[in-house]
Design an enzyme around this catalytic site. Structure first.
Site, short mmCIF file in Angstrom:
data_model
loop_
_atom_site.label_atom_id
_atom_site.label_comp_id
_atom_site.label_asym_id
_atom_site.label_seq_id
_atom_site.Cartn_x
_atom_site.Cartn_y
_atom_site.Cartn_z
N SER A 157 15.90 -17.41 30.40
CA SER A 157 16.31 -16.10 30.90
C SER A 157 17.32 -16.21 32.05
O SER A 157 18.45 -16.64 31.84
CB SER A 157 15.07 -15.31 31.33
OG SER A 157 15.38 -13.98 31.60
N ASP B 195 30.29 -21.77 31.17
CA ASP B 195 31.39 -21.04 30.53
C ASP B 195 32.62 -20.95 31.41
O ASP B 195 33.76 -20.91 30.92
CB ASP B 195 30.93 -19.63 30.15
CG ASP B 195 30.10 -19.61 28.88
OD1 ASP B 195 29.93 -20.68 28.26
OD2 ASP B 195 29.62 -18.52 28.50
N LYS C 169 16.37 -17.67 25.75
CA LYS C 169 15.93 -16.27 25.85
C LYS C 169 17.11 -15.43 26.34
O LYS C 169 17.47 -15.48 27.50
CB LYS C 169 14.75 -16.12 26.81
CG LYS C 169 14.28 -14.68 26.98
CD LYS C 169 13.12 -14.58 27.96
CE LYS C 169 12.67 -13.13 28.13
NZ LYS C 169 13.64 -12.31 28.86
#
Length: 550
Positions: free
Chosen positions: A290, A301, A315
């Site tokens: 999460s 990223d 998740k």
């Protein structure tokens, strides 16, 4: 005019169809609610035994929600204290975890600086009475409920302390506002690398991580290791704030999408960063989920950090709470989150279930390639894959049972009762003397573990008999093989010493230096942390974050 008439007619038709569709859905809902209501009334009226209304309705609610996903859940009023503790990191109580064992409920880990520790409670203490009431037969949830209370109030706890002459001890403890630290430890590693362990994402996490980062940089840190291993997540807002420590203000780090375009939300960093250039490594494992995946995935990223460890949990679902009648709460999945590359990291598709009701991870073959800001290849649908994978041996059954059945815990309790002090956490180790003492502590008659080799030989023997291959010759060979592979507990403990010792050291160190000491001791031999230090102090860091070759 004709075009306007046709357009108006089309709009009317669409409205009628939409209304019909809505009525149809509402009719289905109303009909099924009527069926359920009637069924329950019939049960209450005619079933031979009495029915616990609250229990049966909660069972029905939970069964319905479990069929959706594991994160959508109903929280009745009496269970909301734990939920608030998770989100705020605060509660009123004595400040200790407890554990349910075959003997009863015991004190497991008094927090550093807590009323429990100050009063003298120790790990291993068996709780006998609370405020004069016997706790025999109580579950840990009921014990916890009685130990918690308003800050400033007192509670009397009678415990049975093992391995001591005066075993029965009474403690009067003044409850306090307990703040569970998000950062149990931060400090300097070798070669000038700062280290921050983050356990959860609560309302207090951002200021704790920021303070630790500022202090480490002030102390001369050349790089930062952010350890998210075992961090199951928490508040999305906390994750975004922590990202703001290392990224320029205004950086888009997260995008959540629910039903319809109006339920899309973009999250940008809104705080002034501490340092946007310092080399950064983030550690993850299969229990990082999460909010941990938001932080590690966004930094990956944006090519801001090297991710090290093992693939995260996967998740990518966002929950929100909705108020229900009678002070109930519904924690419901309202959206999916997408990190800067555009990928969704949710690893399990709960909308598609196997015939037996189980769900599986999305196969790697069905994942899609995305690109980081610098053009590096990353994939969706499988959690966060680290830039550097660190392999660990699987925990075998012997080691698992040593931990699961509290052999290491109980030995540490006895060790602490017999030894006033131990070396500092960074110097303590399991010596031959300590390990041999631990081996003698284990009762072979009570120690249960899977004897895999013996079981395999027995099964093969039965197969040979069933297939008609058993004769005097093969029987003697089986007997010889069985004798060679017969398990010896002392031998098994010796060959697994390297696997068992870290758990044993953690338990012993925790008795004297609490959780902070356990972390410091574990850093002495942590291959993932060592890998991070090497990367952050060599040109390899820059090479791993280089844009992809075109």
């Amino acid at each position: 005019m004709k075009k306007l008439t046709l357009l108006a007619a089309a709009l009317v038709a669409i409205t009628i169809l939409a209304s019909a569709a809505t009525r149809s859905k509402k009719t289905d809902i109303s009909r099924n609610l009527d069926v359920f209501n009637s069924l329950y009334k019939e049960l209450q009226t005619f079933y031979v035994d009495s029915i616990d209304a609250e229990k049966s309705i909660n069972t029905a609610i939970n069964a319905m929600l479990n069929d959706i996903d594991p994160y959508t859940e109903y929280i009745p009023a009496k269970e909301q204290e734990q939920f608030r503790t998770m989100t705020s990191g605060e509660y009123g109580g004595i400040g200790s975890t407890i554990q349910e064992t075959p003997r009863g409920v015991i004190i497991a880990d008094p927090y550093e600086g807590s009323p429990a520790l100050a009063a003298g409670l120790r790990p291993g203490d068996l709780i006998v009475m609370i405020d004069g009431d016997s706790v025999a037969g109580w579950r840990s949830s009921k014990v916890s409920e009685h130990l918690k209370g308003q800050s400033g109030s007192t509670v009397k706890v009678l415990v049975n302390r093992p391995y001591t002459e005066d075993s029965m001890k009474m403690f009067e403890i003044r409850r306090a506002k307990i703040q569970i630290p998000s950062v149990p430890y931060s400090g300097m590693l070798k070669d000038g690398i700062g280290y921050i362990a983050l356990n959860t994402f609560s309302e207090k996490s951002y200021p704790e991580v920021r303070t630790a980062t500022e202090r480490l940089i002030k102390e001369g840190a050349r790089g930062i290791v952010l350890d998210l291993r075992g961090n199951g997540g928490g508040l999305v807002e906390s994750a975004v704030q922590i990202l703001g420590i290392f990224l320029p203000k205004g950086t888009t780090v997260l995008n959540t999408r629910g039903k319809g375009v109006l339920n899309e939300k973009i999250y940008k960093t809104s705080v002034s960063p501490v340092d946007t250039k310092i080399p950064l490594a983030v550690l993850i494992d299969g229990a990082s989920a999460s909010a941990s995946e938001i932080v590690s995935g966004a930094l990956q990223d944006l090519d801001r950090a090297v991710i090290i460890g093992n693939r995260s949990f996967g998740k990518g679902l966002v929950q929100s709470t909705r108020q229900l009648p009678y002070d109930g709460l519904l924690k419901v999945t309202v959206a999916k989150y997408y990190i800067p590359s555009g990928r969704l990291i949710q690893a399990i598709d709960y909308s598609r279930r196997n015939p037996d009701g189980s769900v599986a991870r999305i196969p790697d073959s069905l994942t899609t390639v995305f690109r980081t800001a610098g053009g590096r290849e990353v994939r969706d649908g499988g959690g966060i894959n680290p830039d550097l994978i660190v392999e660990y041996p699987d925990v075998n059954r012997l080691t698992y049972n040593v931990v699961r059945d509290n052999w290491a815990f109980d030995f540490a309790t006895r060790y602490a009762a017999r030894n006033e002090s131990i070396p500092a956490p960074e110097k303590f180790e399991i010596t031959d003397t300590i390990y041999n003492e631990f081996k003698r502590f284990i009762d072979p008659a009570r120690f249960n573990y899977d004897k895999v080799c013996e079981t395999a030989v027995d099964q093969l023997r039965k197969l040979a008999e069933a297939e008609g291959y058993m004769n005097d010759s093969t029987k003697s060979q089986f007997d010889l093989l069985a004798g060679m592979l017969r398990h010896d507990l002392g031998h098994d403990l010796d060959i697994n010493r390297k696997n068992i010792s870290p758990y044993l050291a953690s338990e012993i160190v925790g008795r004297y230096y609490q959780h902070k000491g356990e972390i410091v001791n574990s850093l002495r031999d942590d291959r993932t942390v060592d890998s991070a230090v090497v990367i952050l102090t060599t040109p390899r860091y820059t090479e791993m974050l280089k844009p992809a070759q075109k």
